[in-house]
Design a protein around this motif. Sequence first.
Motif, PDB file in Angstrom:
ATOM      1  N   ARG A 138      -7.966 -19.908  -5.166  1.00  9.18           N
ATOM      2  CA  ARG A 138      -8.959 -18.828  -5.183  1.00  9.18           C
ATOM      3  C   ARG A 138      -8.260 -17.466  -5.105  1.00  9.18           C
ATOM      4  NH1 ARG A 138     -11.809 -20.700  -1.341  1.00  9.18           N
ATOM      5  NH2 ARG A 138     -13.158 -21.948  -2.636  1.00  9.18           N
ATOM      6  N   ILE A 139      -7.277 -17.340  -4.217  1.00  9.60           N
ATOM      7  CA  ILE A 139      -6.536 -16.082  -4.064  1.00  9.60           C
ATOM      8  C   ILE A 139      -5.811 -15.729  -5.362  1.00  9.60           C
ATOM      9  CG2 ILE A 139      -4.526 -15.041  -2.922  1.00  9.60           C
ATOM     10  CD1 ILE A 139      -5.473 -16.621  -0.360  1.00  9.60           C
ATOM     11  N   ILE A 140      -5.147 -16.712  -5.944  1.00  8.81           N
ATOM     12  CA  ILE A 140      -4.398 -16.476  -7.181  1.00  8.81           C
ATOM     13  C   ILE A 140      -5.336 -16.089  -8.319  1.00  8.81           C
ATOM     14  CG2 ILE A 140      -3.028 -17.634  -8.974  1.00  8.81           C
ATOM     15  CD1 ILE A 140      -1.704 -19.195  -6.590  1.00  8.81           C
ATOM     16  N   ARG A 141      -6.441 -16.778  -8.436  1.00  7.35           N
ATOM     17  CA  ARG A 141      -7.361 -16.514  -9.546  1.00  7.35           C
ATOM     18  C   ARG A 141      -8.125 -15.213  -9.374  1.00  7.35           C
ATOM     19  NH1 ARG A 141     -11.017 -20.994 -11.418  1.00  7.35           N
ATOM     20  NH2 ARG A 141     -11.058 -19.646 -13.230  1.00  7.35           N
ATOM     21  N   GLN A 142      -8.280 -14.723  -8.148  1.00  2.40           N
ATOM     22  CA  GLN A 142      -9.032 -13.488  -7.923  1.00  2.40           C
ATOM     23  C   GLN A 142      -8.174 -12.237  -8.057  1.00  2.40           C
ATOM     24  OE1 GLN A 142     -10.886 -14.078  -4.099  1.00  2.40           O
ATOM     25  NE2 GLN A 142     -12.717 -14.940  -5.014  1.00  2.40           N
ATOM     26  N   LYS A 143      -6.884 -12.408  -8.143  1.00  6.42           N
ATOM     27  CA  LYS A 143      -6.017 -11.239  -8.284  1.00  6.42           C
ATOM     28  C   LYS A 143      -6.288 -10.582  -9.634  1.00  6.42           C
ATOM     29  CE  LYS A 143      -1.412  -9.499  -7.917  1.00  6.42           C
ATOM     30  NZ  LYS A 143      -0.150  -9.652  -7.269  1.00  6.42           N
ATOM     31  N   PRO A 144      -6.485  -9.280  -9.647  1.00  8.89           N
ATOM     32  CA  PRO A 144      -6.792  -8.587 -10.909  1.00  8.89           C
ATOM     33  C   PRO A 144      -5.667  -8.745 -11.933  1.00  8.89           C
ATOM     34  CG  PRO A 144      -7.143  -7.140  -9.023  1.00  8.89           C
ATOM     35  CD  PRO A 144      -6.469  -8.378  -8.513  1.00  8.89           C
ATOM     36  N   SER A 145      -6.048  -8.809 -13.190  1.00  7.95           N
ATOM     37  CA  SER A 145      -5.062  -8.871 -14.272  1.00  7.95           C
ATOM     38  C   SER A 145      -4.485  -7.482 -14.492  1.00  7.95           C
ATOM     39  CB  SER A 145      -5.719  -9.394 -15.545  1.00  7.95           C
ATOM     40  OG  SER A 145      -6.663  -8.450 -16.010  1.00  7.95           O
ATOM     41  N   THR A 193     -10.857  -9.331 -13.182  1.00  7.05           N
ATOM     42  CA  THR A 193     -10.588 -10.567 -12.466  1.00  7.05           C
ATOM     43  C   THR A 193     -11.278 -11.711 -13.191  1.00  7.05           C
ATOM     44  OG1 THR A 193     -12.495 -10.259 -11.009  1.00  7.05           O
ATOM     45  CG2 THR A 193     -10.382  -9.444 -10.207  1.00  7.05           C
ATOM     46  N   SER A 245      -5.752 -21.153  -1.749  1.00  4.99           N
ATOM     47  CA  SER A 245      -4.619 -20.598  -2.487  1.00  4.99           C
ATOM     48  C   SER A 245      -4.982 -20.340  -3.947  1.00  4.99           C
ATOM     49  CB  SER A 245      -3.420 -21.538  -2.417  1.00  4.99           C
ATOM     50  OG  SER A 245      -2.980 -21.682  -1.089  1.00  4.99           O
TER      51      SER A 245
END
Length: 120
Positions: free
Chosen positions: A103-110, A115, A101
């Motif tokens: 990892r998914i949140i942190r990999q989402k582009p700004s 990223t 979870s």
Amino acid sequence: MKVENTQVQMRKGILEFCILEIIARGEVYASDMLEELTQARMIVVEGTLYPLLTRLKNAGLLDYTWKESMSGPPRKYYTLTDGGQDFLQQLRLTWEEVQDSIRIIRQKPSANGSTVPVVL
């Protein structure tokens, strides 16, 4: 708001999991657990460990045996019960889900499309 407070809360949240992981490797004495947790910067005081061990024991997740010591009074060595093994397995699965979870949140582009590198 101080970051240290949040860091302490994060560590407290996974302390039970860490203790069960240590005990899962085999019979262990409380002071050895304390030393390992301290080295891993998870715990620094006995007053946190012993009540948690008692709570885990009362929940049926741990058992202990008394063994004679060459350097003092008998020592209490902890092991996981079958229920403790099952509980730990569930925590391991939850830990994997939490890591995924994050990892998914942190990999989402700004907003600008970049990223943040993920290191877990």
